[in-house]
Design a protein around this motif. Structure first.
Motif, PDB file in Angstrom:
ATOM      1  N   GLY A   1      11.832 -24.641  -2.910  1.00  0.00           N
ATOM      2  CA  GLY A   1      12.026 -23.476  -2.053  1.00  0.00           C
ATOM      3  C   GLY A   1      13.046 -22.566  -2.713  1.00  0.00           C
TER       4      GLY A   1
ATOM      5  N   GLY B   1      14.209 -19.576  -0.819  1.00  0.00           N
ATOM      6  CA  GLY B   1      14.497 -18.599   0.232  1.00  0.00           C
ATOM      7  C   GLY B   1      15.960 -18.600   0.615  1.00  0.00           C
TER       8      GLY B   1
ATOM      9  N   ALA C   1      17.609 -22.166   0.681  1.00  0.00           N
ATOM     10  CA  ALA C   1      17.652 -22.676  -0.698  1.00  0.00           C
ATOM     11  C   ALA C   1      18.780 -22.007  -1.475  1.00  0.00           C
ATOM     12  CB  ALA C   1      16.310 -22.426  -1.385  1.00  0.00           C
TER      13      ALA C   1
ATOM     14  N   LYS D   1      11.857 -15.868  -8.282  1.00  0.00           N
ATOM     15  CA  LYS D   1      13.033 -16.050  -7.405  1.00  0.00           C
ATOM     16  C   LYS D   1      13.918 -17.186  -7.928  1.00  0.00           C
ATOM     17  CE  LYS D   1      10.918 -14.505  -3.072  1.00  0.00           C
ATOM     18  NZ  LYS D   1      10.548 -14.885  -1.709  1.00  0.00           N
TER      19      LYS D   1
ATOM     20  N   VAL E   1       5.896 -24.254  -8.378  1.00  0.00           N
ATOM     21  CA  VAL E   1       5.131 -25.340  -7.755  1.00  0.00           C
ATOM     22  C   VAL E   1       4.537 -24.860  -6.435  1.00  0.00           C
ATOM     23  CG1 VAL E   1       7.000 -26.431  -6.378  1.00  0.00           C
ATOM     24  CG2 VAL E   1       5.176 -27.849  -7.312  1.00  0.00           C
TER      25      VAL E   1
ATOM     26  N   VAL F   1      13.691 -27.479   0.861  1.00  0.00           N
ATOM     27  CA  VAL F   1      14.088 -26.320   1.669  1.00  0.00           C
ATOM     28  C   VAL F   1      13.013 -25.236   1.555  1.00  0.00           C
ATOM     29  CG1 VAL F   1      16.543 -26.525   2.152  1.00  0.00           C
ATOM     30  CG2 VAL F   1      15.836 -25.907  -0.151  1.00  0.00           C
ATOM     31  N   ALA F   2      11.754 -25.710   1.460  1.00  0.00           N
ATOM     32  CA  ALA F   2      10.606 -24.792   1.604  1.00  0.00           C
ATOM     33  C   ALA F   2      10.382 -24.649   3.111  1.00  0.00           C
ATOM     34  CB  ALA F   2       9.404 -25.357   0.868  1.00  0.00           C
TER      35      ALA F   2
ATOM     36  N   PRO G   1       8.581 -26.138   6.956  1.00  0.00           N
ATOM     37  CA  PRO G   1       8.218 -27.431   7.575  1.00  0.00           C
ATOM     38  C   PRO G   1       6.780 -27.857   7.258  1.00  0.00           C
ATOM     39  CG  PRO G   1       9.276 -25.996   9.180  1.00  0.00           C
ATOM     40  CD  PRO G   1       9.069 -25.168   7.956  1.00  0.00           C
TER      41      PRO G   1
ATOM     42  N   GLN H   1       5.384 -28.075   4.536  1.00  0.00           N
ATOM     43  CA  GLN H   1       5.305 -28.819   3.271  1.00  0.00           C
ATOM     44  C   GLN H   1       5.948 -30.211   3.342  1.00  0.00           C
ATOM     45  OE1 GLN H   1       6.379 -25.214   2.699  1.00  0.00           O
ATOM     46  NE2 GLN H   1       4.159 -24.994   2.684  1.00  0.00           N
TER      47      GLN H   1
ATOM     48  N   THR I   1      15.383 -30.195   6.110  1.00  0.00           N
ATOM     49  CA  THR I   1      16.222 -29.620   7.169  1.00  0.00           C
ATOM     50  C   THR I   1      15.427 -29.298   8.432  1.00  0.00           C
ATOM     51  OG1 THR I   1      15.863 -27.338   6.451  1.00  0.00           O
ATOM     52  CG2 THR I   1      17.721 -28.498   5.451  1.00  0.00           C
TER      53      THR I   1
ATOM     54  N   PRO J   1      18.646 -29.192  13.565  1.00  0.00           N
ATOM     55  CA  PRO J   1      19.188 -30.543  13.433  1.00  0.00           C
ATOM     56  C   PRO J   1      20.012 -30.710  12.161  1.00  0.00           C
ATOM     57  CG  PRO J   1      16.935 -30.562  12.644  1.00  0.00           C
ATOM     58  CD  PRO J   1      17.196 -29.176  13.187  1.00  0.00           C
TER      59      PRO J   1
ATOM     60  N   PHE K   1      16.450 -16.495  10.230  1.00  0.00           N
ATOM     61  CA  PHE K   1      15.806 -17.302   9.206  1.00  0.00           C
ATOM     62  C   PHE K   1      14.326 -17.040   9.312  1.00  0.00           C
ATOM     63  CE2 PHE K   1      15.929 -20.182  12.790  1.00  0.00           C
ATOM     64  CZ  PHE K   1      14.807 -20.981  12.687  1.00  0.00           C
ATOM     65  N   ASN K   2      13.550 -17.708   8.488  1.00  0.00           N
ATOM     66  CA  ASN K   2      12.116 -17.419   8.390  1.00  0.00           C
ATOM     67  C   ASN K   2      11.519 -16.955   9.736  1.00  0.00           C
ATOM     68  OD1 ASN K   2       9.184 -18.255   8.574  1.00  0.00           O
ATOM     69  ND2 ASN K   2       9.572 -18.349   6.389  1.00  0.00           N
TER      70      ASN K   2
HETATM   71  P1  NDP Z   1      12.470 -18.750   3.717  1.00  0.00           P
HETATM   72  O1  NDP Z   1      11.175 -18.240   4.227  1.00  0.00           O
HETATM   73  O2  NDP Z   1      13.578 -17.807   3.396  1.00  0.00           O
HETATM   74  O3  NDP Z   1      12.199 -19.598   2.368  1.00  0.00           O
HETATM   75  C1  NDP Z   1      11.158 -20.517   2.254  1.00  0.00           C
HETATM   76  C2  NDP Z   1      10.921 -20.744   0.757  1.00  0.00           C
HETATM   77  O4  NDP Z   1       9.894 -21.736   0.621  1.00  0.00           O
HETATM   78  C3  NDP Z   1      10.424 -19.497   0.033  1.00  0.00           C
HETATM   79  O5  NDP Z   1      11.085 -19.396  -1.200  1.00  0.00           O
HETATM   80  C4  NDP Z   1       8.937 -19.771  -0.143  1.00  0.00           C
HETATM   81  O6  NDP Z   1       8.353 -19.237  -1.291  1.00  0.00           O
HETATM   82  C5  NDP Z   1       8.943 -21.278  -0.318  1.00  0.00           C
HETATM   83  N1  NDP Z   1       7.631 -21.825  -0.016  1.00  0.00           N
HETATM   84  C6  NDP Z   1       6.857 -21.592   1.076  1.00  0.00           C
HETATM   85  N2  NDP Z   1       5.679 -22.234   0.945  1.00  0.00           N
HETATM   86  C7  NDP Z   1       5.706 -22.857  -0.255  1.00  0.00           C
HETATM   87  C8  NDP Z   1       4.791 -23.669  -0.962  1.00  0.00           C
HETATM   88  N3  NDP Z   1       3.592 -23.971  -0.476  1.00  0.00           N
HETATM   89  N4  NDP Z   1       5.155 -24.134  -2.167  1.00  0.00           N
HETATM   90  C9  NDP Z   1       6.371 -23.855  -2.713  1.00  0.00           C
HETATM   91  N5  NDP Z   1       7.281 -23.099  -2.090  1.00  0.00           N
HETATM   92  C10 NDP Z   1       6.946 -22.600  -0.876  1.00  0.00           C
HETATM   93  O7  NDP Z   1      12.942 -19.876   4.741  1.00  0.00           O
HETATM   94  P2  NDP Z   1      14.455 -20.328   5.057  1.00  0.00           P
HETATM   95  O8  NDP Z   1      15.180 -20.508   3.783  1.00  0.00           O
HETATM   96  O9  NDP Z   1      14.975 -19.448   6.111  1.00  0.00           O
HETATM   97  O10 NDP Z   1      14.194 -21.760   5.723  1.00  0.00           O
HETATM   98  C11 NDP Z   1      13.981 -22.918   4.907  1.00  0.00           C
HETATM   99  C12 NDP Z   1      13.860 -24.152   5.796  1.00  0.00           C
HETATM  100  O11 NDP Z   1      15.075 -24.351   6.509  1.00  0.00           O
HETATM  101  C13 NDP Z   1      12.765 -24.052   6.871  1.00  0.00           C
HETATM  102  O12 NDP Z   1      12.100 -25.296   6.920  1.00  0.00           O
HETATM  103  C14 NDP Z   1      13.540 -23.819   8.140  1.00  0.00           C
HETATM  104  O13 NDP Z   1      12.846 -24.305   9.275  1.00  0.00           O
HETATM  105  C15 NDP Z   1      14.780 -24.639   7.865  1.00  0.00           C
HETATM  106  N6  NDP Z   1      15.938 -24.276   8.697  1.00  0.00           N
HETATM  107  C16 NDP Z   1      16.661 -25.286   9.266  1.00  0.00           C
HETATM  108  C17 NDP Z   1      17.764 -25.010  10.048  1.00  0.00           C
HETATM  109  C18 NDP Z   1      18.619 -26.132  10.563  1.00  0.00           C
HETATM  110  O14 NDP Z   1      19.724 -25.873  11.054  1.00  0.00           O
HETATM  111  N7  NDP Z   1      18.229 -27.387  10.477  1.00  0.00           N
HETATM  112  C19 NDP Z   1      18.165 -23.617  10.347  1.00  0.00           C
HETATM  113  C20 NDP Z   1      17.411 -22.631   9.618  1.00  0.00           C
HETATM  114  C21 NDP Z   1      16.312 -22.963   8.849  1.00  0.00           C
HETATM  115  P3  NDP Z   1       8.112 -17.633  -1.479  1.00  0.00           P
HETATM  116  O15 NDP Z   1       9.447 -17.173  -1.932  1.00  0.00           O
HETATM  117  O16 NDP Z   1       7.063 -17.532  -2.498  1.00  0.00           O
HETATM  118  O17 NDP Z   1       7.704 -17.108  -0.132  1.00  0.00           O
END
Ligand code: NDP
Length: 400
Positions: free
Chosen positions: A8, A10, A13, A39, A60, A83-84, A86, A88, A106, A144, A183-184
């Motif tokens: 990930g 984003g 990450a 990125k 990937v 940190v992609a 959920p 995945q 996460t 969580p 976030f997302n």
């Molecule tokens: P973002 O959308 O900013 O980032 C997600 C990243 O995952 C992007 O870089 C995206 O790629 C990549 N991605 C998505 N699909 C794929 C794939 N099939 N293969 C490879 N990479 C992939 O999300 P966040 O950073 O905001 O959130 C990340 C995680 O953190 C989520 O699961 C979210 O639910 C969780 N989270 C947990 C919290 C907690 O307190 N526990 C609070 C906030 C978030 P691309 O750049 O190409 O789009």
């Protein structure tokens, strides 16, 4: 000391990557892999001259188990930090299982076509991970994550029995946009438009979305409206905190946010059911995500603080006891340190700490576990050291 694969690139990450690079004694070699390799390369470009951590990057598709296995076999990490998204979780867990690699995430798995997050899919891997002698840490963000560690800490040090847990998540940040998610957007809107629920007397009680409201005076933030939501840690805490009778989760939302959301819902923009548009199938919520501000772009604009914590009521040495433990995080300070706002920061720091617990052997048991099933003490110390210091109160205002 250990190779770490971060999947990930984003908002969350970004914080994990910055924090691993600050902690080179543990994370001396990281590989950043995501769908959009540019990125990952941008992080490497920014950080490689400021850290002792060796950084490599890869492309990937984490929906593809074979691609993941090939990458893991090539890079040979000890742990994968997922940190992609959920969606995945299971493919990455499959690849970890086949290659014998520790796993951490996460957020729990959610099928892309049903907005329902539950641990059952990931808990089904328990025996397989145990037999393979590897660890999966589930939900090591803030909530969580830290909320589970706080609960294990309260249980270990402050209570003979915990009767109630109220998890309170306040964001008093202002990014200046009329509407944006921190976030997302797809994951965030799926979460807040879903039915609420809370745990009481051994069962979950479902509520209409946003139908239970309370006002709470948060330390260092002040009075905020907060609403009861379902949240994934309720499911694991109900099992892991023995004897607990009620668990609720509240999150603050401004009236402005709720009004925008209501309009978007009323016009069908938050639906996850595909529709035909000019000969193509599109999912309204995914289209909405494309037009909303990228959460990663909120960093430089967001001012104010977050306060996330848990209030416990229970009994110690025969006497009733209340305990509130929380962290306050400042959006602008986070941005100055790692270039992200506090929501990404409060998620990314615990993900790095969870991976550190596994790599340093402090959390060392084979199988699939939620964070509250491990010793909370080294994690609590690490929160203070790595940017999320916590505070406690033994006489907190209670939630009605
Ligand atoms: P973002 O959308 O900013 O980032 C997600 C990243 O995952 C992007 O870089 C995206 O790629 C990549 N991605 C998505 N699909 C794929 C794939 N099939 N293969 C490879 N990479 C992939 O999300 P966040 O950073 O905001 O959130 C990340 C995680 O953190 C989520 O699961 C979210 O639910 C969780 N989270 C947990 C919290 C907690 O307190 N526990 C609070 C906030 C978030 P691309 O750049 O190409 O789009």
């Amino acid at each position: 000391m250990a190779k770490t694969l971060i999947i990930g690139a984003g908002g969350v990450a970004s914080v994990v990557i910055h924090k691993c690079c600050q902690n080179s004694d543990v994370f001396d070699d990281i590989c950043i892999a995501s769908r959009t390799k540019s990125k990952c390369d941008a992080f490497k470009e920014k950080l490689q001259n400021q850290t002792k951590t060796k950084i490599s990057t890869a492309k990937v598709d984490a929906d593809n188990v074979d691609e993941l296995i090939a990458l893991i076999n090539h890079y040979k990490p000890e742990i994968v930090i997922n940190v992609a998204l959920p969606y995945q979780d299971l493919t990455i867990m499959d690849a970890c299982l086949i290659t014998g690699t520790h796993y951490l995430d996460t957020a729990n798995y959610e099928p892309i076509d049903t907005a329902k997050f539950e641990y059952k899919w990931q808990w089904a891997y328990r025996e397989k991970f145990k037999q393979a002698g590897i660890t999966a840490v589930l939900g090591s963000g803030f909530d969580p994550g830290v909320t589970g560690v706080f609960s294990a800490y309260a249980q270990k040090h402050h209570f003979d029995e915990i009767y109630t847990i109220d998890i309170l998540d306040a964001n008093a940040g202002d990014h200046g946009y009329p509407f944006a998610t921190n976030f997302n957007p797809e994951i965030n809107i799926r979460e807040v438009t879903a039915k609420g629920s809370y745990f009481e007397n051994s069962r979950f009680i479902e509520t209409e979305p946003m139908s239970i409201k309370r006002v709470y005076n948060f330390p260092e933030i002040g009075e905020k409206d907060m609403y009861l939501l379902h949240h994934e840690e309720l499911e694991s805490l109900a099992i892991n905190i023995k004897g607990v009778k009620r668990i609720r989760f509240f999150m603050t939302f401004s009236q402005n946010y709720l009004t925008h959301l209501k309009v978007l819902e009323n016009v069908g923009m938050t639906s996850i059911v595909p529709i035909d548009f000019e000969g193509k199938k599109i999912v309204p919520l995914q289209f909405l995500k494309a037009v909303l501000p990228d959460p990663a772009s909120l960093g430089p604009r967001t001012k104010g603080k977050t306060n996330i914590g848990c209030i416990y009521q229970g009994i110690k040495d025969g006497k009733p006891k209340n305990y509130y433990v929380y962290n306050v995080c400042d959006h602008e300070e986070c941005y100055a340190e790692v270039g992200s706002q506090a929501i990404s920061y409060t998620t990314g720091v615990p993900a790095m700490i969870g991976a550190m617990m596994v790599l340093t052997g402090k959390w060392n048991k084979a199988g699939v576990y939620n964070v509250e099933e491990f010793d909370p003490d080294p994690f609590m110390d690490a929160l203070n050291k790595w940017g999320l210091p916590w505070k406690e109160s033994f006489n907190p205002e209670l939630v009605e």
